[in-house]
Enzyme design. Sequence first.
Site, PDB file in Angstrom:
ATOM      1  CE  LYS A  57      32.923  87.638  43.091  1.00 22.91           C
ATOM      2  NZ  LYS A  57      32.079  88.158  42.020  1.00 22.91           N
ATOM      3  CE1 TYR A  95      36.280  86.794  42.289  1.00 21.75           C
ATOM      4  CE2 TYR A  95      36.149  85.017  43.885  1.00 21.75           C
ATOM      5  CZ  TYR A  95      35.732  85.602  42.704  1.00 21.75           C
ATOM      6  OH  TYR A  95      34.750  84.996  41.953  1.00 21.75           O
TER       7      TYR A  95
END
Length: 261
Positions: free
Chosen positions: A162, A158
């Site tokens: 990002k 994740y």
Amino acid sequence: MFKDLEGKVVVVTGASSGLGRAIAKRFGEEKAKVVVNYYKNEGKSDELIKEIKEAGGEAIKVQGDVSKEEDVKRLVQTAIDEFGTLDVMVNNAGIQNEVPTEELSVEEWNKVISTNLTGIFTGSREAIKYMLEHDIKGSIINMSSVHQIIPWPHFAHYAASKGGIKMLSETLALEYAPHGIRVNCLAPGAINTPINKEKFSDPEAKEEVLKMIPMKKIGEPEEVAAAAVWLASKEASYVTGTTLYIDGGMTNYPSFQAGKG
Ligand code: NAI
């Protein structure tokens, strides 16, 4: 309200829940024409379309998986076919799951990267291609996270996605600035959406999160939506290549709040 958003064509990915839903609804309140992309929950997107229409906007739904290039192409093409153009692309869809990195499979890694990062690449590319061909000075808004700069153990895939969104968006901003196409990121902290439902329903876990937020409160989806409409409006006409953090101060080193250190 941002009057120039009236009649603008806006695509929002992952719009049937959470931040995407609040953003799509707010664009509806601005009387925009909203293309609601949903992945699985058609019923929720029907409810949203009704709310957008009641608020004075127009809306259609398009099912699609943002990790699939063909689905993203079809999503953008449907917006153009149904509403005649494309002015704003909000690449919001994203997923997360907790896995210690030594146990993280390549399959799990690829799933998060292809949804969160590749989906934003193809969404941005398709929008930019159309905007360039039709000389549209559009706005691309990419949903990042405070984890584009805050490392997050057990969420390596994740956080990597990002961080990638940040650099992708900054690169696109630079590349297309001469054409008047603006590309920016939104980076929420801890917001009250389904992605956090489990965590926030556990009082202890919620308390731990609150300790990391100088404002000592969880954000609401509408507070992120307010930033999205501003970024899309002409009020932000000189803003590109930046990230707007909507995090109650989470990225401001909260452990220094008491003046120690
Ligand atoms: P959510 O789980 O309610 O929304 C995610 C949406 O993306 C859902 O509607 C889901 O159906 C959709 N989606 C998932 N996979 C998809 C796919 N392959 N294709 C199309 N749609 C897909 O959670 P939330 O919070 O609204 O998340 C939205 C975005 O905000 C995500 O990118 C997330 O990483 C980001 N974010 C959220 C924060 C929060 O605290 N809620 C904090 C920082 C970032």
